[in-house]
Design a protein around this motif. Structure first.
Motif, mmCIF file in Angstrom:
data_model
loop_
_atom_site.group_PDB
_atom_site.id
_atom_site.type_symbol
_atom_site.label_atom_id
_atom_site.label_comp_id
_atom_site.label_asym_id
_atom_site.label_seq_id
_atom_site.Cartn_x
_atom_site.Cartn_y
_atom_site.Cartn_z
ATOM 1 N N ALA A 188 116.870 17.014 57.101
ATOM 2 C CA ALA A 188 117.633 17.879 56.183
ATOM 3 C C ALA A 188 117.264 17.491 54.745
ATOM 4 N N GLU A 189 115.972 17.263 54.550
ATOM 5 C CA GLU A 189 115.444 16.661 53.319
ATOM 6 C C GLU A 189 115.394 17.601 52.131
ATOM 7 N N SER A 190 115.543 18.952 52.404
ATOM 8 C CA SER A 190 115.380 19.896 51.285
ATOM 9 C C SER A 190 116.163 21.170 51.558
ATOM 10 N N GLU A 191 116.380 21.963 50.482
ATOM 11 C CA GLU A 191 117.034 23.261 50.664
ATOM 12 C C GLU A 191 116.223 24.132 51.617
ATOM 13 N N TRP A 192 114.913 23.975 51.544
ATOM 14 C CA TRP A 192 114.046 24.754 52.433
ATOM 15 C C TRP A 192 114.378 24.417 53.888
ATOM 16 N N ARG A 193 114.504 23.143 54.166
ATOM 17 C CA ARG A 193 114.741 22.702 55.545
ATOM 18 C C ARG A 193 116.086 23.237 56.043
ATOM 19 N N VAL A 194 117.079 23.233 55.170
ATOM 20 C CA VAL A 194 118.410 23.751 55.547
ATOM 21 C C VAL A 194 118.298 25.227 55.919
ATOM 22 N N THR B 268 106.664 24.801 65.239
ATOM 23 C CA THR B 268 107.119 25.642 64.117
ATOM 24 C C THR B 268 106.905 24.916 62.798
ATOM 25 N N ASP B 269 106.806 25.742 61.737
ATOM 26 C CA ASP B 269 106.744 25.225 60.367
ATOM 27 C C ASP B 269 105.418 24.508 60.121
ATOM 28 N N ARG B 270 105.354 23.236 60.452
ATOM 29 C CA ARG B 270 104.166 22.422 60.217
ATOM 30 C C ARG B 270 103.296 22.386 61.478
ATOM 31 N N TYR B 271 102.080 21.943 61.280
ATOM 32 C CA TYR B 271 101.083 22.003 62.358
ATOM 33 C C TYR B 271 100.810 20.610 62.915
ATOM 34 N N ASP C 14 100.602 28.806 56.245
ATOM 35 C CA ASP C 14 99.249 28.328 55.933
ATOM 36 C C ASP C 14 99.342 27.592 54.596
ATOM 37 N N PHE C 15 99.442 26.290 54.665
ATOM 38 C CA PHE C 15 99.727 25.498 53.470
ATOM 39 C C PHE C 15 98.534 25.408 52.530
ATOM 40 N N ARG C 16 97.355 25.445 53.082
ATOM 41 C CA ARG C 16 96.167 25.453 52.233
ATOM 42 C C ARG C 16 96.130 26.716 51.395
ATOM 43 N N GLY D 49 97.733 20.413 53.288
ATOM 44 C CA GLY D 49 97.203 21.697 52.813
ATOM 45 C C GLY D 49 97.374 21.886 51.327
ATOM 46 N N ARG D 50 98.583 21.593 50.814
ATOM 47 C CA ARG D 50 98.837 21.815 49.388
ATOM 48 C C ARG D 50 98.055 20.812 48.530
ATOM 49 N N SER D 51 97.926 19.566 49.034
ATOM 50 C CA SER D 51 97.172 18.551 48.275
ATOM 51 C C SER D 51 95.685 18.883 48.230
ATOM 52 N N GLU E 63 104.945 19.476 45.377
ATOM 53 C CA GLU E 63 104.689 20.140 46.659
ATOM 54 C C GLU E 63 105.934 20.739 47.318
ATOM 55 N N ASN E 64 107.070 20.714 46.650
ATOM 56 C CA ASN E 64 108.207 21.545 47.048
ATOM 57 C C ASN E 64 109.234 21.593 45.934
ATOM 58 N N ASP E 65 110.250 22.459 46.100
ATOM 59 C CA ASP E 65 111.243 22.643 45.028
ATOM 60 C C ASP E 65 112.046 21.376 44.766
ATOM 61 N N PHE F 121 106.551 24.711 45.213
ATOM 62 C CA PHE F 121 106.405 25.460 46.468
ATOM 63 C C PHE F 121 107.769 25.565 47.146
ATOM 64 N N ASP F 122 107.985 26.552 47.897
ATOM 65 C CA ASP F 122 109.141 26.883 48.714
ATOM 66 C C ASP F 122 109.813 28.174 48.270
ATOM 67 N N ALA F 123 110.043 28.321 46.941
ATOM 68 C CA ALA F 123 110.772 29.509 46.426
ATOM 69 C C ALA F 123 112.162 29.612 47.079
HETATM 70 C C1 GZL Z 1 106.912 23.573 54.661
HETATM 71 C C2 GZL Z 1 107.916 22.539 55.026
HETATM 72 C C3 GZL Z 1 108.172 21.644 53.884
HETATM 73 C C4 GZL Z 1 108.803 22.357 52.704
HETATM 74 C C5 GZL Z 1 109.679 21.277 52.190
HETATM 75 O O1 GZL Z 1 106.743 24.442 55.715
HETATM 76 O O2 GZL Z 1 107.452 21.768 56.112
HETATM 77 O O3 GZL Z 1 109.065 20.639 54.317
HETATM 78 O O4 GZL Z 1 107.877 22.817 51.779
HETATM 79 C C6 GZL Z 1 110.215 20.691 53.477
HETATM 80 O O5 GZL Z 1 110.718 21.717 51.375
HETATM 81 O O6 GZL Z 1 110.770 19.467 53.271
#
Ligand code: GZL
Length: 331
Positions: free
Chosen positions: A44-50, A122-125, A141-143, A183-185, A233-235, A263-265
């Protein structure tokens, strides 16, 4: 329905129909004919994750035909391995998980495969080479996200007449080894290698959290305040870095201050964009639940599935974003 129940039900159905002469209607499925899904979430590390968790829970709900077993790994891969092994012992019908990092999953996913359980990533690869160990992927696609940010930065600097100017860049990375960070790095690192007037003055891990990004940015600012761009690399990281810069009296603004890329918006990230503090926010769409639901239902019907589903994602900049754009969004 747990596999054991299904087999017993089928045996009873065969026994009943085998003993009776006349045709029986298809055996009524037990009232608890729910699809059992074990979901291992990063944390639950970020608003995105929530937002991502809310989307998954809403889609994999009982009214949608699911019994969801949810586990929060608290950002530790070993907790995910433990959770997946428990799901296997519980004989779930499907395992869904967002791998915290790309590596280390082959043996546990082999166990799931041997147990005959479909795994949906899901989400990450996970790292390439183990595609045979999962059934489908729903994520980003993070790249490509990173390339959007770099293209915008090159265009913006050119429009400002700074194409040949020396540009100092601070890079705050996400959780090291996660596909989102990799990908983002890679996009910004390659752009810095190609643009010889771009100089990476610092590269630190912010672990996708506001607190960690604040901490590393504070330390960087003790070393230098000659910073043109901060690539977060994220909000959560962007907000932490902005907190630290503003404490030191730096202005974050695309036209006359530090250019902050994020990233995230998420809604909070876009509010910072509207306020001019985040210059560019590249969307990473967390609303993956409905697509996971769709894949599982297709598998249940024996239909052919789309093995990889990449989320549609936009980008927002501080010069064109509006409150209406923010208000129209689902997260
Ligand atoms: C991206 C996701 C990342 C978000 C972060 O899909 O895995 O993890 O960019 C989250 O906010 O912590």
């Amino acid at each position: 329905m747990k596999k054991g129940m299904l087999i017993i039900s089928l045996c009873i159905a065969v026994l009943v129909s085998g003993c009776m002469k006349e045709e029986l209607p298809a055996a009524e499925s037990p009232e608890n004919d729910l699809i059992v899904v074990g979901f291992s979430q990063v944390g639950a590390e970020s608003e995105w994750r929530v937002a991502n968790t809310e989307s998954m829970k809403a889609a994999l709900s009982e009214e949608n035909g699911y019994e969801l077993i949810y586990d929060d790994a608290r950002n530790k891969p070993e907790n995910q391995i433990r959770a997946i092994r428990t799901f296997i012992q519980q004989e779930v019908d499907y395992i869904v998980f967002s791998p915290i990092v790309e590596t280390g999953w082959d043996s546990i996913l082999q166990e799931a495969k041997e147990a005959g359980i479909n795994v949906i990533v899901t989400d990450r690869y996970i790292e390439p080479g183990y595609e045979n160990l999962f059934t489908a992927f729903v994520g980003s696609d993070f790249r490509s996200e990173g390339e959007k940010a770099v293209a915008w930065l090159e265009k913006t600097l050119a429009e400002q007449g700074r194409a040949g100017e020396n540009i100092t860049i601070v890079h705050i990375q996400g959780t090291m080894g996660s596909s989102a960070q990799i990908g983002r790095s890679s996009a910004i690192e390659e752009a810095i290698a190609e643009n010889t007037n771009w100089d990476m003055v610092s590269q630190e891990c912010g672990d996708f959290t506001r607190a960690k990004a604040y901490e590393v940015m504070k330390a960087i600012l003790q070393e230098t305040q000659d910073i043109d761009v901060v690539y977060c690399e994220n909000d959560g990281e962007a907000l932490g870095a902005i907190d630290a810069m503003e404490e030191e009296g730096l202005v974050c603004n695309v036209n006359d201050g530090v250019i902050v890329i994020s990233f995230d918006a998420t809604r909070l990230g876009l509010e910072y964009c509207l306020a001019g503090k985040i210059a560019l926010n590249v969307e990473c769409n967390p609303l993956q639940g409905p697509y996971v639901d769709e894949v599982i239902k297709q598998l249940e019907q024996g239909e052919t599935i789309e093995r990889e589903k990449y989320m549609e994602e936009a980008e927002f900049d501080s010069l064109t974003i509006t409150q209406e754009m923010i208000d129209s969004r689902d997260y």
